[in-house]
Design an enzyme around this catalytic site. Structure first.
Site, PDB file in Angstrom:
ATOM      1  N   HIS A   1       0.865  -1.177   0.000  1.00 19.87           N
ATOM      2  CA  HIS A   1       0.000   0.000   0.000  1.00 19.87           C
ATOM      3  C   HIS A   1       0.906   1.233   0.000  1.00 19.87           C
ATOM      4  CE1 HIS A   1      -3.317  -2.626   1.916  1.00 19.87           C
ATOM      5  NE2 HIS A   1      -3.382  -2.638   0.602  1.00 19.87           N
TER       6      HIS A   1
ATOM      7  N   HIS B   1       2.638  -2.484   7.177  1.00 21.97           N
ATOM      8  CA  HIS B   1       1.572  -1.567   6.724  1.00 21.97           C
ATOM      9  C   HIS B   1       1.427  -0.378   7.659  1.00 21.97           C
ATOM     10  CE1 HIS B   1      -0.654  -4.088   3.676  1.00 21.97           C
ATOM     11  NE2 HIS B   1       0.252  -4.935   4.135  1.00 21.97           N
TER      12      HIS B   1
ATOM     13  N   GLU C   1       0.654  -3.773  11.342  1.00 24.02           N
ATOM     14  CA  GLU C   1      -0.033  -2.492  11.196  1.00 24.02           C
ATOM     15  C   GLU C   1       0.612  -1.497  12.144  1.00 24.02           C
ATOM     16  OE1 GLU C   1      -2.305  -1.736   9.096  1.00 24.02           O
ATOM     17  OE2 GLU C   1      -3.284  -3.603   8.458  1.00 24.02           O
TER      18      GLU C   1
HETATM   19 ZN   LIG Z   1      -2.088  -1.461   4.310  1.00 18.23          ZN
END
Ligand SMILES: [Zn+2]
Length: 852
Positions: free
Chosen positions: A407, A503, A575
């Protein structure tokens, strides 16, 4: 001369065991085709390739240059080799226009294009629609000396009404931005051809206070700025290219600032209803003058911060606004604003260049090209491991796979990755030990195109790559296809102890992991040990309470789930918040780049704890996890007013029944076919409709029988939609012959993507309703909890069809260190006294219930 070389070819192993290991390892991946012994020395290659200005010379080749006495003689040698060696005869040689053999090699395969101090960086390639300014931007790295606290709302924050360009003046606007309906066709270094237009307004004189905006640089994404008052601007972000979605990340520049004024910026087209800006997160600002004069870098700034629903919605899509005020530190300054600390593709290349040119680091860190992205940017693969003493030692090494930036707007991942690389490439005894016992495979930037163009979530296929790890569309999703393939090959070669993809998270604070529940009784709760250990090693940043191990259907295409299904038990998504911490000493403060980098170190540190031959810590964590779970189950039963009467069998309870989903994370709306293939799917669907109409006739005439025959063909065709598309994409993307066409078929996205998922819905999924939001402990959301035992579940559930659930492991258990590893430890390279690894450590009690 040649027969001598022939003899060399037959030699199986090389004098240097490390060279030998790396050679076999890389050859296994298909990186080398020929026998190394038959190749001339690297130095000879270098000399020949030097003649080709397009080739970037490698540092490691350069090191051996001193061994070559006479370049000309070497060149002659190479020439004669090329003529006579069956392994070099064919495609390597270039012929000139007269058909004569010229002693010149083709440009080497991508694999060899790494950096050297003498060579330029590979300039980023942009879609040809994108205008890019020529300036090179650089930000200094800096850590604020004081903690940067969350914004405390006063309650008097203004909520500006959005007036738009009707009542304001457009002072910056990108034109011809590819949005939904168009798709990527080709790319070019520097983006769009021709003169780059000046988009900012022309100042009317020194008194003109209008800010000059710019975003046409790497990772920049401002689409429009409207001046609605002297010091007030409404900003529109560019959506991810070839989509109409995913505005979240922002990064832009302003010039012509005034010191003694309060400016207000309002971003008007954000898409998420919830944001960390509602709980104290501040935007980041960078002043070029402060950087130059005071060595100050990015810092959290802003007052009157509000996040709210836009009053001007178009009836279809709700937009959200982020507003903040700011006072610039200097007159006539150049300043930047960003959602998070930017980390661009060029930043990565500079870093890798320094590694490649470091004589020590380049010994144990091999830099390779994993593949090219859609736009042709290099996706790098790093293989990090120490030379092994024997082939047996090399073979006994387990692997660890780390990746980031699937991402592109989650630059958090790059900072954690940087921290990891800084440590693992250092000469610290722990790093050396880790390199002794592991082979690290690192993909530091999975989606370079997205990072370059300033996307938040998608690749240039207009799709979220982290929903496509099962894809067979190699040409459309090369970055993840090759990553999965690399890991598949790695698993055939050795056990992969850990997979972790880094992420950023836009709604929760702290850092946490998403994993996958393991149903194998033997390894029950083992997937939670690493996260628990990490929380103990980084207690003021990492929250075990926020971790989740549920495998949701909508996450089947993520790297974490796909790698887990391929057999990696410890498969995680890390995360890390865009905001900061709610834990310990760091409570209520923003994370700095240093905090994120430290997590990279903690991953290494925790790996050592996790693999400690003394299993005390591991077993202690396991006991703690069981206790925690037992408490949780008790709590659930109490909530339901039932008695818990499971005696010793409580551990059979299916874990996913007591866990919430991870939908609190960033869900994705872009998980269909790549946008350029939507029209192909449309054609196939039209055929399907035609067939359905004809099916109504009952008589079986010859014509109908023919139609039946045709129908069968179509059915076959539809069944193989993806294969067909796969073929189409090979014909399309690969040769860049795609023509722009309007796309009007959208529903096939979901149809095809669900067809790709060949599993039935999990039966227990529907039993817990209302789990999609909130925490697992919220009783109001779990009124009909039914705890199913594993045995029953196993009977009712369809077995996982494609790949085995149980991780591939050696004869040792996954957590048992290999004999070689034990010998490493016993060699006392890592003294037990240093951190008390061998000794039992008293861990602080879990902060699970102290989390707000
Ligand atoms: Zn992500």
């Amino acid at each position: 001369m040649f027969p001598a070389l022939e003899t060399e070819v037959k030699q199986e192993s090389l004098p240097d065991p490390y060279e030998d290991f790396m050679y076999h390892h890389l050859q296994y991946y298909g990186y080398f085709k020929g026998h190394r012994g038959s190749l001339p020395t690297s130095a000879t290659h270098q000399h020949v390739w030097k003649n080709n200005p397009r080739y970037l010379l490698s540092g490691s080749f350069g090191e051996r240059q001193g061994m070559v006495p006479d370049p000309l003689q070497k060149e002659k040698l190479l020439y004669s080799l090329m003529l006579s060696s069956p392994l070099l005869k064919s495609r390597q040689l270039l012929h000139d226009e007269f058909g004569e053999v010229s002693p010149c090699l083709r440009e080497p395969r991508d694999l060899f294009t790494f950096f050297s101090s003498s060579g330029p960086l590979q300039a980023p390639r942009w879609p040809i629609e994108c205008e890019v300014i020529k300036e090179n931007l650089h930000h200094i790295e800096w850590v604020p000396p004081q903690p940067e606290y969350f914004y405390q709302p006063t309650g008097n924050e203004k909520l500006p009404e959005i007036v738009g360009e009707e009542k304001g003046t457009v002072v910056f606007q990108l034109d011809s931005v590819p949005t939904g309906g168009s798709y990527f066709t080709s790319s070019r270094v520097g983006g769009k051809r021709g003169i780059i237009k000046e988009l900012a307004v022309t100042l009317q004189g020194p008194e003109d206070k209008t800010l000059l905006f710019e975003s046409r640089f790497e990772s920049g994404n401002l689409q429009k700025a409207v001046r609605v008052d002297t010091y007030e601007y409404e900003l529109t972000l560019r959506t991810d290219l070839y989509t109409n979605k995913h505005t979240q990340w922002f990064y832009f520049r302003v010039q012509n600032t005034r010191k003694d004024a309060t400016y207000r910026f309002t971003i008007v087209n954000l898409l998420k209803p919830k944001s960390l800006y509602t709980i104290g997160m501040k935007p980041l600002m960078y002043s070029q003058l402060d950087a130059k004069t005071h060595n100050i870098g990015w810092r959290r700034e802003g007052n009157e911060i509000r996040y709210y629903k836009n009053n001007r919605d178009d009836g279809q899509q709700a937009f959200y606004c982020l507003t903040w005020t700011i006072q610039f530190p200097h007159d006539q300054d150049t300043c930047f604003f960003a959602h998070f600390y930017p980390y661009t593709y060029t930043d990565l290349q500079c870093y890798l260049l320094s590694v490649a040119n470091n004589p020590v680091q380049s010994r144990f860190c091999k830099l390779r090209t994993l593949c090219r992205s859609l736009a042709g940017n290099t996706v790098y693969l790093l293989t990090i491991t120490n030379p092994s003493r024997t082939p047996q030692e090399a073979a006994a090494k387990k692997a660890v796979v780390l990746s980031a930036r699937v991402h592109p707007g989650e630059s958090n991942g790059s900072w954690i990755m940087k921290g990891f690389l800084d440590f693992i490439l250092s000469n610290s005894p722990d790093a050396q030990l880790l390199r002794d016992i592991f082979v690290f495979k690192v993909v530091p930037m999975l989606n370079p195109d997205g990072v370059i163009v300033g996307n938040y979530r998608c690749s240039l296929a207009g799709r979220d790559l982290n929903r496509h790890y099962k894809t067979i569309l190699k040409e459309s999703f090369p970055c993840i296809w090759y990553t999965r393939n690399m890991i598949k090959r790695l698993l055939e070669e050795r056990e992969v102890l850990l997979y972790c993809d880094f992420h950023g998270h836009s709604r929760k604070n702290n850092i946490f992991l998403y994993g996958c529940n393991n149903n194998d009784r033997k390894y029950w709760l083992h997937e939670r040990v690493f996260p628990l250990m990490l929380s103990k090693n980084a207690p003021d940043k990492f929250s075990f309470h926020s971790c989740n191990f549920k495998v949701q259907k909508c996450k089947e295409g993520t790297g974490r789930v796909v790698m887990w299904r391929m057999g990696i038990l410890n498969s995680y998504t890390m995360e890390s918040t865009f905001g900061g911490s709610t834990l310990g000493n760091k409570r209520d403060t923003h994370f700095t780049t240093e905090d994120l980098k430290s997590l990279g170190y903690h991953v290494c540190d925790t790996l050592l704890d996790f693999c400690d031959p003394d299993r005390t810590k591991f077993m202690q964590c396991l006991t703690e996890l069981k206790e925690l779970l037992q408490q949780e189950i008790h709590k659930k039963f109490n909530e339901l007013g039932q008695d818990m009467d499971l005696e010793g069998s409580w551990s059979d309870i299916c874990l996913s029944d007591i866990e919430s989903s991870t939908s609190g994370s960033d869900s994705s709306l872009s998980d269909g076919l790549p946008v350029h293939l939507l029209n192909v799917a449309d054609e196939l669907n039209q055929k399907k409709k035609m067939y359905k109409k004809k099916k109504k006739k009952l008589l079986q005439t010859r014509k109908q029988r023919n139609e039946q025959y045709q129908k069968n063909n179509w059915m076959q065709e539809l069944k193989l939609t993806e294969d067909a598309l796969s073929f189409q994409e090979r014909a399309g993307f690969a040769s860049s012959t795609l023509q722009k066409q309007p796309t009007f078929f959208r529903n096939s996205e979901n149809a095809s993507s669900s067809a790709m998922r060949n599993e039935k819905p999990r039966l227990n999924e529907s039993r817990l309703h209302g789990r999609d939001k909130g925490t697992s402990l919220d009783p109001s959301k779990m009124p009909s909890l039914i705890l199913t035992k594993n045995k029953e579940r196993m009977q009712t559930e369809k077995p996982r069809s494609t790949v085995s659930c149980s991780p591939k492991r050696s004869t040792n258990s996954s957590q048992e260190p290999a004999p070689d590893m034990k010998s490493h430890w016993s060699r006392n390279r890592y003294p037990a006294t240093k951190r008390g690894r061998a000794a039992m450590t008293v861990y602080p009690s879990l902060h699970i219930y102290t989390y707000p």
